[in-house]
Structure formats: C-alpha cells, structure tokens
Motif scaffolding. Structure first.
Motif, PDB file in Angstrom:
ATOM      1  N   GLU A 190       0.819  -1.205   0.000  1.00 49.46           N
ATOM      2  CA  GLU A 190       0.000   0.000   0.000  1.00 49.46           C
ATOM      3  C   GLU A 190       0.857   1.261   0.000  1.00 49.46           C
ATOM      4  O   GLU A 190       0.668   2.166  -0.803  1.00 49.46           O
ATOM      5  N   LEU A 191       1.829   1.279   0.923  1.00 51.19           N
ATOM      6  CA  LEU A 191       2.684   2.462   1.063  1.00 51.19           C
ATOM      7  C   LEU A 191       3.568   2.658  -0.162  1.00 51.19           C
ATOM      8  O   LEU A 191       3.753   3.769  -0.646  1.00 51.19           O
ATOM      9  N   VAL A 192       4.114   1.561  -0.674  1.00 48.12           N
ATOM     10  CA  VAL A 192       5.048   1.666  -1.789  1.00 48.12           C
ATOM     11  C   VAL A 192       4.319   2.032  -3.079  1.00 48.12           C
ATOM     12  O   VAL A 192       4.735   2.919  -3.815  1.00 48.12           O
ATOM     13  N   ASP A 193       3.186   1.372  -3.322  1.00 47.50           N
ATOM     14  CA  ASP A 193       2.466   1.619  -4.576  1.00 47.50           C
ATOM     15  C   ASP A 193       1.870   3.016  -4.640  1.00 47.50           C
ATOM     16  O   ASP A 193       1.776   3.615  -5.701  1.00 47.50           O
ATOM     17  N   SER A 194       1.469   3.561  -3.478  1.00 51.50           N
ATOM     18  CA  SER A 194       0.883   4.908  -3.494  1.00 51.50           C
ATOM     19  C   SER A 194       1.968   5.972  -3.611  1.00 51.50           C
ATOM     20  O   SER A 194       1.667   7.153  -3.703  1.00 51.50           O
ATOM     21  N   GLY A 195       3.243   5.544  -3.593  1.00 52.52           N
ATOM     22  CA  GLY A 195       4.327   6.501  -3.784  1.00 52.52           C
ATOM     23  C   GLY A 195       4.726   7.243  -2.528  1.00 52.52           C
ATOM     24  O   GLY A 195       5.555   8.144  -2.585  1.00 52.52           O
ATOM     25  N   ILE A 196       4.133   6.904  -1.383  1.00 54.58           N
ATOM     26  CA  ILE A 196       4.499   7.576  -0.142  1.00 54.58           C
ATOM     27  C   ILE A 196       5.913   7.166   0.260  1.00 54.58           C
ATOM     28  O   ILE A 196       6.697   7.964   0.738  1.00 54.58           O
ATOM     29  N   VAL A 197       6.218   5.880   0.042  1.00 55.83           N
ATOM     30  CA  VAL A 197       7.542   5.362   0.383  1.00 55.83           C
ATOM     31  C   VAL A 197       8.209   4.892  -0.902  1.00 55.83           C
ATOM     32  O   VAL A 197       7.593   4.191  -1.701  1.00 55.83           O
ATOM     33  N   SER A 198       9.444   5.333  -1.104  1.00 58.24           N
ATOM     34  CA  SER A 198      10.173   4.771  -2.249  1.00 58.24           C
ATOM     35  C   SER A 198      11.107   3.684  -1.734  1.00 58.24           C
ATOM     36  O   SER A 198      11.377   3.604  -0.545  1.00 58.24           O
ATOM     37  N   LEU A 199      11.591   2.841  -2.636  1.00 63.73           N
ATOM     38  CA  LEU A 199      12.363   1.675  -2.203  1.00 63.73           C
ATOM     39  C   LEU A 199      13.849   1.978  -2.175  1.00 63.73           C
ATOM     40  O   LEU A 199      14.340   2.776  -2.967  1.00 63.73           O
ATOM     41  N   PRO A 200      14.595   1.333  -1.272  1.00 62.43           N
ATOM     42  CA  PRO A 200      16.054   1.428  -1.348  1.00 62.43           C
ATOM     43  C   PRO A 200      16.544   0.700  -2.589  1.00 62.43           C
ATOM     44  O   PRO A 200      15.820  -0.108  -3.173  1.00 62.43           O
ATOM     45  N   GLN A 201      17.770   0.985  -2.980  1.00 67.55           N
ATOM     46  CA  GLN A 201      18.310   0.448  -4.233  1.00 67.55           C
ATOM     47  C   GLN A 201      18.188  -1.075  -4.339  1.00 67.55           C
ATOM     48  O   GLN A 201      17.741  -1.595  -5.357  1.00 67.55           O
ATOM     49  N   SER A 202      18.562  -1.765  -3.235  1.00 73.98           N
ATOM     50  CA  SER A 202      18.537  -3.229  -3.296  1.00 73.98           C
ATOM     51  C   SER A 202      17.132  -3.737  -3.566  1.00 73.98           C
ATOM     52  O   SER A 202      16.928  -4.641  -4.375  1.00 73.98           O
ATOM     53  N   ALA A 203      16.157  -3.146  -2.901  1.00 71.29           N
ATOM     54  CA  ALA A 203      14.787  -3.617  -3.054  1.00 71.29           C
ATOM     55  C   ALA A 203      14.259  -3.346  -4.452  1.00 71.29           C
ATOM     56  O   ALA A 203      13.574  -4.185  -5.046  1.00 71.29           O
ATOM     57  N   SER A 204      14.601  -2.161  -5.017  1.00 65.89           N
ATOM     58  CA  SER A 204      14.050  -1.889  -6.348  1.00 65.89           C
ATOM     59  C   SER A 204      14.744  -2.776  -7.388  1.00 65.89           C
ATOM     60  O   SER A 204      14.128  -3.168  -8.380  1.00 65.89           O
ATOM     61  N   PHE A 205      16.007  -3.129  -7.128  1.00 66.82           N
ATOM     62  CA  PHE A 205      16.690  -4.061  -8.029  1.00 66.82           C
ATOM     63  C   PHE A 205      16.044  -5.451  -7.939  1.00 66.82           C
ATOM     64  O   PHE A 205      15.779  -6.094  -8.960  1.00 66.82           O
ATOM     65  N   ALA A 206      15.755  -5.862  -6.712  1.00 66.64           N
ATOM     66  CA  ALA A 206      15.119  -7.166  -6.507  1.00 66.64           C
ATOM     67  C   ALA A 206      13.756  -7.207  -7.185  1.00 66.64           C
ATOM     68  O   ALA A 206      13.351  -8.233  -7.750  1.00 66.64           O
ATOM     69  N   LYS A 207      13.066  -6.080  -7.162  1.00 70.54           N
ATOM     70  CA  LYS A 207      11.749  -6.026  -7.785  1.00 70.54           C
ATOM     71  C   LYS A 207      11.864  -6.264  -9.290  1.00 70.54           C
ATOM     72  O   LYS A 207      11.027  -6.931  -9.901  1.00 70.54           O
ATOM     73  N   LYS A 208      12.928  -5.697  -9.877  1.00 68.73           N
ATOM     74  CA  LYS A 208      13.144  -5.905 -11.311  1.00 68.73           C
ATOM     75  C   LYS A 208      13.502  -7.354 -11.594  1.00 68.73           C
ATOM     76  O   LYS A 208      13.042  -7.927 -12.583  1.00 68.73           O
ATOM     77  N   LEU A 209      14.332  -7.931 -10.698  1.00 72.91           N
ATOM     78  CA  LEU A 209      14.683  -9.340 -10.872  1.00 72.91           C
ATOM     79  C   LEU A 209      13.442 -10.223 -10.788  1.00 72.91           C
ATOM     80  O   LEU A 209      13.322 -11.228 -11.499  1.00 72.91           O
ATOM     81  N   ALA A 210      12.519  -9.836  -9.943  1.00 71.66           N
ATOM     82  CA  ALA A 210      11.312 -10.634  -9.749  1.00 71.66           C
ATOM     83  C   ALA A 210      10.455 -10.695 -11.006  1.00 71.66           C
ATOM     84  O   ALA A 210       9.655 -11.609 -11.200  1.00 71.66           O
ATOM     85  N   GLU A 211      10.648  -9.708 -11.879  1.00 70.32           N
ATOM     86  CA  GLU A 211       9.906  -9.731 -13.144  1.00 70.32           C
ATOM     87  C   GLU A 211      10.457 -10.820 -14.075  1.00 70.32           C
ATOM     88  O   GLU A 211       9.778 -11.271 -14.989  1.00 70.32           O
ATOM     89  N   LYS A 212      11.732 -11.197 -13.846  1.00 71.26           N
ATOM     90  CA  LYS A 212      12.314 -12.321 -14.598  1.00 71.26           C
ATOM     91  C   LYS A 212      11.938 -13.610 -13.854  1.00 71.26           C
ATOM     92  O   LYS A 212      10.812 -13.756 -13.440  1.00 71.26           O
TER      93      LYS A 212
END
Lengths: 285, 266
Positions: free
Chosen positions: A237-259
């Motif tokens: 909820e917090l991340v998708d609404s843009g209130i909280v942005s992700l640290p580098q590791s988490a946003s990288f992991a999110k991209k990996l999760a798409e693979k």
C-alpha cells in the motif's frame, strides 16, 4: 529514556489560511536506545515532529512524554535546559550554526551553556572531536577555515559534546559525498550501540534500510505507517501509493522478480540481496 | 514573531487593485500620503477615509488584515493621540491639571491624528499586500530612470534592491533555523540582564553574516557564469504595461485632490 507522543497536533500560527496543520493527531513511541527513522515526503511534517521532542515547538494539543517529563501546550519556556541537554539535535546543514573563533570554543559552547565548568567542557570537546574523526590539531583552528565536510563534523561534535541521551538527526548526510555519508552514519550506529537513542529524519531510503530498527512514515502531517524497515518496504500500500520509495537493493530485486527470480520478502540491504540471489542460483543449479 | 507583521507582506490575490500597474500604485500611494496632510476638517477627513475604504473594498481583501496591520503601530498611535489630547493648549479647557488639560479642540485634533495614522497605514498596507516585492523593485527602477542623466547608477541600485528583496524571506528562514539550532545547544534568548541578552545574539549574528557572505559569493559566481556583465544594455523579461484602467486611477486621485482642496477651504 522513552519518548511518547499522545495525540499530538500542532498548527502553525499564521495569517495565511493556506497553511494547514503542522501535525495532525500523531501518536507514536520511540523506545529507549532504539534507532528510529522518520520518513516522508518534503513538507510531510517530519521536521515539525522532531522539533517537538526537544520542545523547540510545543503541541497545540496532546502531550509528549519524554522520560518523566511531560510537555503540553501549557509547558513553560523556562526550565527546558535539562531537557535540551538530554536531547541533542543535529539540524539540516548544521555547519551553519558555527560561530566561535576556534573549533574548541565552538564545541565547548553547548556544554558550557548546560552548566559544565570550563575544564569539563574542554575535556568533552576533545572527546567529541575524536568521536567524529577529526584530529586534535584542529582544535585551535577557526571553524571557518575548514572544508564543508569537516565543518559538518565539528557541528555534530558540538552537539555530541553535551553528552545527550537521545540524538535527533535531521538529514545529517544531505550534501555529503558517499564516503562521508557512510562514515557519519557508522558513527551514529556506534553511538546507538553505546546506548544512545537515535532518531533519524531522512529522505535516503538506503540509510533507513541499512541502519534503522524501526520506521515511522509521515504523509500530510499524519502518521500513515510504522514498522521495521523490512515491513515498511514490503508494505504494498505504502510503496504503490508513492508515499515510500524503495532502497536500491529492493528496487533491483523487484526488477529481478519480473524475470524468473522469486522473493517472498524484498531484500532491503545489499547483503540480503546478494544472499538471496546466491541461494536461488545454487538451488536452481 | 515574523508572522504577525502584516505591513510589507504580499498576499496573493486577483482583483482590480492587483491588476493595476505597480508604478502607478507606487506613485499614487506616495502622492496620497502627501495629500493626507491637506485635510484639515471633518469633511476632508471623511473624504480621505471614504477613498481608502473604497480602495480596500476594491482590493477584495478582508479588512481584518488591515486592522491587524495597525497592531505593531498601536503604541505609537496611542502615545501620539494621548499627547495631542492632553497637551493642546486651549482657552476654555473642560478639565485641567497642571500642564495637562482636556478640551474639545484637543480631542478633535487627536481624532484627526488618529485618522491620519489609520489612513496612511491602510493605504501603504494596501500597496504592499497587493504588489509583489519584485513589482515594487521594478517600479522603483522605472521611476528612478530619469536620474540616469545625472550619472546615478539606476540599474545597479535596482539590481541590489531586487536581490535584497529576494533574500529577505531566505534570511528570515535562516535566522529562525540558526536560533533553533543554538537553542538546542542551550542558549536562552530573551533571558537575563541586558548584557546577557545582547551577548546571546552573537551566536545568531555571526553565522548569519557568514552565510550571507557565502550566499553573496555563490550568487556572484552564478551570475557571472550566466553572462552577467553589468546593468547596461540588458533587455527586460518583466515588462510593465500602463493600461487604460491606470489612467482612470490617475483621474480618480486628481479628482480626490480637487475635492480635498475645495472642502478644505470651508
């Protein structure tokens, strides 16, 4: 020393009706000896909140309990010194508060105001300077001859010299180079380990992921989320609404999760990320 | 502390008064303050007051703002009015005690003084509330233009003025921030004797000067690197336009002057 805010609201006294509340019914607890981060967008009320903790601002309604001291709208401005000694505050760009002729005198300024003798103050100035990683030979220099990074450290030493139990940091690493950032943050982590409560206000999610134990999220003067950094960054909820942005590791992991990678929990630090990747590579052969 | 000062602040809005040419507004305000001293009887003061209240009405700003704007001057107003009231010599005093005396004349004069204050403060507050600082500095530049012929550095003065105005709110913010920071380090402002109070301002003043120097240095470098040489031969981005409505305001103020002169002679 536990800090507890009960339904604290603050409205800035202003002629301009567009200026709304600074804080809107915020209740939170900062545990003794914890490393707590406070995050949120610019103008969300983070700085207003931390100014309440050492009574630079007083709540319009609600109460703040700091140790055995209680602060509400009627608290008198006198007698706040003992409180301010216990709660050190490093403001944004603290180098702009330096004013004395020498580094030593500037660091002694805080302790002397809180009633230390000159000898004690000199002693704590020496210790504080060592703590922030500046050599003793700088003690007799003018603070205005130092580099920006050194000035920042001297200013932080000026706060640490009063030996506060709780340290509030308002974006202590803004404008520092990456090495400086890690050095300063490691210093605060060390102080935390030595039993000091640290309250960190920041926009830098990597700092939150790497250092904080608990996190409060502010949005539009309200408290909208709380939890460990892991819980916060995994809160859809917090991340998708843009209130909280992700640290580098988490946003990288999110991209990996798409693979083809699978993460039940987003890794928030580099160590966690590399461990999780390693595990998956080994399992899949 | 800074929040309470109304005079000199700009309030965003959009009404006829806002759309007037700032040069006209600026000059008319000064002219008006000049002609306030022409008034010498009840009718003329009523005329002035009516004009000011009508302008305030046209500006569509809540009159409460103007009344609040009086507050910082309250002491001065009350002091002057009381002085006039009790020290005006009269042949037929209503009440007398030593040099103090109360008479109808004295009270009337005191009333005039009060009105004069109100009218002048209202009209100058109206100017600053409806005109942005940058518009004011543009108008000053444009008004001073004729002085170029006597070698007066108009563009430099205008530049310094607009930079100064631009940095006022910034320096106020900086002051508040530094005060907070020093308070967190255990400084008590406004406590103790006079000497101690003065001393407690050193930790604000020095950082403030130092940061002003560094702002000035950075700004100069930034201006030079963007090709600023000196004020001569530059074009202007903000153009002021004298419109039809501005002619009408001049007409109205001229009419006011004539009426005032007529009423005054009675």
């Amino acid at each position: 020393m536990e800090i507890k805010l009960n339904n604290v609201s603050h409205s800035y006294e202003s002629q301009n009706p567009d200026v709304g509340l600074g804080l809107d019914d915020v209740s939170l607890t900062i545990r003794d000896k914890s490393f707590t981060a406070l995050i949120g967008k610019t103008g969300s009320g983070k700085s207003t909140l931390v100014k309440h903790i050492n009574a630079l601002l007083k709540p319009t309604s609600g109460t703040i309990k700091i140790g055995d001291r209680e602060i509400d709208s009627k608290t008198n401005n006198k007698n706040l010194k003992p409180l301010r000694q216990k709660i050190g505050m490093v403001f944004q760009f603290p180098e702009s508060q330096l004013f004395e002729e020498t580094v030593e005198k500037d660091i002694m300024f805080g302790p002397m105001n809180f009633g230390a003798t000159e000898e004690e103050a000199r002693e704590s100035a020496k210790d504080a300077l060592k703590l922030v990683g500046i050599e003793e030979s700088y003690l007799q220099q003018s603070p205005f001859d130092l580099s920006g990074g050194q000035m920042r450290r001297v200013a932080i030493a000026g706060v640490l010299a009063s030996n506060p139990e709780t340290i509030i940091l308002d974006e202590p690493t803004a404008g520092l180079d990456p090495v400086g950032r890690i050095e300063i943050m490691d210093l605060f982590k060390k102080l935390n380990k030595q039993g000091k409560t640290i309250i960190l206000v920041t926009h830098n999610m990597d700092d939150v992921a790497d250092y904080a134990e608990y996190t409060y999220v502010m949005q539009n003067s309200k408290l909208v989320g709380q939890g460990t950094p892991k819980e916060i960054f995994n809160n859809k909820e917090l991340v998708d609404s843009g209130i909280v942005s992700l640290p580098q590791s988490a946003s990288f992991a999110k991209k990996l999760a798409e693979k083809k990678y699978v993460f039940d929990q987003l890794p928030i630090t580099i160590d966690e990320l590399s461990n999780m990747i390693k595990e998956q590579l080994e399992n899949n052969g | 502390m800074m929040d309470k000062l109304i005079f000199g602040r700009y309030l965003p809005g959009d009404s006829i008064i806002y759309r007037l040419d700032p040069r006209g507004k600026f000059l008319i305000t000064f002219y008006f303050i000049g002609i306030v001293f022409l008034a010498n009887n009840v009718a003329s003061y009523a005329l002035l007051l009516a004009f000011v209240l009508f302008s305030v009405y046209l500006s569509e700003i809540n009159i409460g703002f103007f009344i609040k704007g009086l507050r910082p001057m309250l002491f001065l107003i009350v002091f002057t009015v009381l002085l006039q009231m009790f020290f005006t010599p009269s042949t037929d005093p209503l009440w007398k005690f030593g040099v103090l005396q109360l008479s109808t004349d004295g009270m009337v004069i005191a009333g005039y003084i009060l009105l004069r204050f109100v009218v002048i403060i209202f009209i100058s507050t109206l100017l600053t509330l409806t005109t942005t600082p940058i518009e004011i500095s543009d108008s000053i530049e444009s008004i001073l233009k004729p002085l170029r012929y006597v070698k007066f550095p108009v563009t430099q003065v205008a530049l310094s003025l607009s930079i100064a105005l631009r940095f006022v709110p910034l320096l106020i913010d900086e002051t508040v921030k530094i005060m907070d920071a020093q308070r967190a380090r255990g400084v008590d402002f406004g406590e103790g004797g006079l000497l101690k109070r003065i001393k407690s301002f050193v930790p604000i003043l020095i950082p403030l000067f130092v940061s002003s120097f560094s702002i000035a240095y950075d700004l100069a470098i930034a201006m030079e690197s963007r090709g600023y040489k000196d004020g001569e031969g530059r074009t202007k981005y903000r153009q002021l336009h004298w419109k039809k409505i501005d002619n009408y305001t001049v007409l109205v103020i001229a009419l006011l002057t004539v009426c005032l002169l007529l009423v005054r002679s009675y």
